[in-house]
Design an enzyme around this catalytic site. Structure first.
Site, PDB file in Angstrom:
ATOM      1  N   ASP A  18      17.379 -24.065  19.769  1.00 25.42           N
ATOM      2  CA  ASP A  18      18.077 -22.875  20.310  1.00 25.42           C
ATOM      3  C   ASP A  18      16.687 -22.083  21.000  1.00 25.42           C
ATOM      4  O   ASP A  18      15.722 -21.935  20.415  1.00 25.42           O
ATOM      5  CB  ASP A  18      18.584 -21.843  19.392  1.00 25.42           C
ATOM      6  CG  ASP A  18      19.467 -20.931  19.942  1.00 25.42           C
ATOM      7  OD1 ASP A  18      19.707 -21.067  21.421  1.00 25.42           O
ATOM      8  OD2 ASP A  18      19.775 -20.082  19.386  1.00 25.42           O
ATOM      9  N   ASN A  66      29.143 -26.108  25.108  1.00 29.18           N
ATOM     10  CA  ASN A  66      28.229 -26.135  26.301  1.00 29.18           C
ATOM     11  C   ASN A  66      28.577 -26.304  27.727  1.00 29.18           C
ATOM     12  O   ASN A  66      28.037 -26.352  28.743  1.00 29.18           O
ATOM     13  CB  ASN A  66      26.868 -27.154  26.085  1.00 29.18           C
ATOM     14  CG  ASN A  66      25.919 -26.203  24.962  1.00 29.18           C
ATOM     15  OD1 ASN A  66      25.266 -27.053  24.137  1.00 29.18           O
ATOM     16  ND2 ASN A  66      26.067 -24.877  24.668  1.00 29.18           N
TER      17      ASN A  66
HETATM   18  C1  FPP Z   1      20.092 -23.885  23.394  1.00 31.73           C
HETATM   19  O1  FPP Z   1      19.336 -23.090  23.949  1.00 31.73           O
HETATM   20  C2  FPP Z   1      19.876 -25.527  23.927  1.00 31.73           C
HETATM   21  C3  FPP Z   1      20.762 -26.245  24.562  1.00 31.73           C
HETATM   22  C4  FPP Z   1      22.101 -25.876  24.797  1.00 31.73           C
HETATM   23  C5  FPP Z   1      20.480 -27.534  25.054  1.00 31.73           C
HETATM   24  C6  FPP Z   1      19.442 -28.281  24.272  1.00 31.73           C
HETATM   25  C7  FPP Z   1      18.748 -29.459  25.208  1.00 31.73           C
HETATM   26  C8  FPP Z   1      17.659 -29.844  25.280  1.00 31.73           C
HETATM   27  C9  FPP Z   1      16.571 -29.208  24.310  1.00 31.73           C
HETATM   28  C10 FPP Z   1      17.124 -30.920  26.193  1.00 31.73           C
HETATM   29  C11 FPP Z   1      17.870 -32.234  25.812  1.00 31.73           C
HETATM   30  C12 FPP Z   1      16.798 -33.404  25.941  1.00 31.73           C
HETATM   31  C13 FPP Z   1      16.157 -34.002  25.067  1.00 31.73           C
HETATM   32  C14 FPP Z   1      15.336 -35.081  25.373  1.00 31.73           C
HETATM   33  C15 FPP Z   1      16.089 -33.662  23.670  1.00 31.73           C
HETATM   34  P1  FPP Z   1      20.095 -21.986  24.993  1.00 31.73           P
HETATM   35  O2  FPP Z   1      19.907 -22.445  26.440  1.00 31.73           O
HETATM   36  O3  FPP Z   1      21.443 -21.721  24.459  1.00 31.73           O
HETATM   37  O4  FPP Z   1      18.835 -20.942  24.783  1.00 31.73           O
HETATM   38  P2  FPP Z   1      19.201 -19.361  24.930  1.00 31.73           P
HETATM   39  O5  FPP Z   1      20.096 -19.032  23.584  1.00 31.73           O
HETATM   40  O6  FPP Z   1      17.867 -18.663  24.718  1.00 31.73           O
HETATM   41  O7  FPP Z   1      20.099 -19.085  26.116  1.00 31.73           O
END
Ligand code: FPP
Length: 237
Positions: A18, A66
């Site tokens: 996250d 998501n």
């Molecule tokens: C949550 O952070 C993250 C996600 C919903 C996506 C996670 C995906 C990746 C790290 C890339 C996937 C690829 C690989 C190779 C592992 P957020 O976007 O909700 O963060 P925020 O709360 O700060 O908005």
């Protein structure tokens, strides 16, 4: 790296990756740049888990919720996953990392589904098993498992009385994988967010004040050290 040598790591670590969006916002970058940095962070941590001797690493890459994000952001995450899996399939022997996928993959593009199935079918007993949670939700997983069990009852293969916690385990996406001893959530949020609801019943949760793209092996050492400081009693005394 830090003091990891002196600590026996948990065999299964799960991570809610996250904070990618906030990391990007702080830098005036698009959210997809945050996910790209998050994917780099994942590579670093997966490698470090192999060095430490962690056997299973489960990461929340895309939740059932998501899909509510913009088309652009969803496409960006899917592109990163595709790129990573293509690379991983090429380097599987060298990296000694294998894969499982938890979640309903049918909603993913045919191309990504194929990559997931290829990666899973070529997975042998390598040093680390990465479990990617993709289109995954803990409640959805439990409903999916309950439906699969009910189906076997309807077909006369099983009776309701047979159902135990151990048997139910076999109907989950995680069948055969031991429960995580440690679940880490970076980014300062203190929620489970529908992650491994069944499997984390007795896990130690470590919440950390660092955004996922900034998460380093030292942070993992810190989380493992915190895990070791806890006294795990499993409901006993
Ligand atoms: C949550 O952070 C993250 C996600 C919903 C996506 C996670 C995906 C990746 C790290 C890339 C996937 C690829 C690989 C190779 C592992 P957020 O976007 O909700 O963060 P925020 O709360 O700060 O908005």
């Amino acid at each position: 790296m830090a003091n990891s040598e002196s600590l026996v790591p948990p065999q299964h670590i799960a991570i809610i990756m996250d904070g990618n969006g906030r990391w990007a916002k702080q830098r005036g970058l698009p959210r997809t740049a945050g996910h790209a940095a998050g994917a780099e962070s994942f590579r670093r941590i997966a490698n470090y888990c192999r060095t430490l001797g962690v056997k299973y690493l489960t990461v929340y890459a895309f939740s059932t919720e998501n899909w509510k994000r913009s088309q652009d952001e969803i496409a960006g995450i899917m592109r990163l996953l595709r790129r990573y899996l293509e690379e991983a399939l090429r380097d599987m022997e060298k990296n000694r990392v294998c894969f499982r996928f938890f979640g309903d993959l049918t909603r993913l593009s045919p191309q990504l589904q194929k990559l997931c199935l290829d990666a899973q079918s070529r997975s042998q007993d390598y040093d680390v098993q990465v479990n990617f949670c993709l289109n995954y939700g803990g409640r959805d997983e439990i409903v999916h498992a309950a439906r699969a069990f009910a189906d076997e009852v309807a077909q006369g293969k099983r009776s309701p009385e047979e159902l135990t916690e151990g048997l139910f385990d076999n109907f989950l996406y995680s069948a055969g994988v031991p429960d995580p001893e440690l679940v880490i959530r970076p980014s300062g949020e203190k929620r489970i967010s529908n992650f491994l609801l069944w499997q984390s019943a007795y896990s130690e949760y470590v919440f950390m004040n660092v955004l996922w793209p900034d998460f380093t092996p030292e942070h993992l050492d810190e989380a493992i050290a915190e895990y070791h400081r806890r006294n795990r009693r499993f409901g006993g005394t």
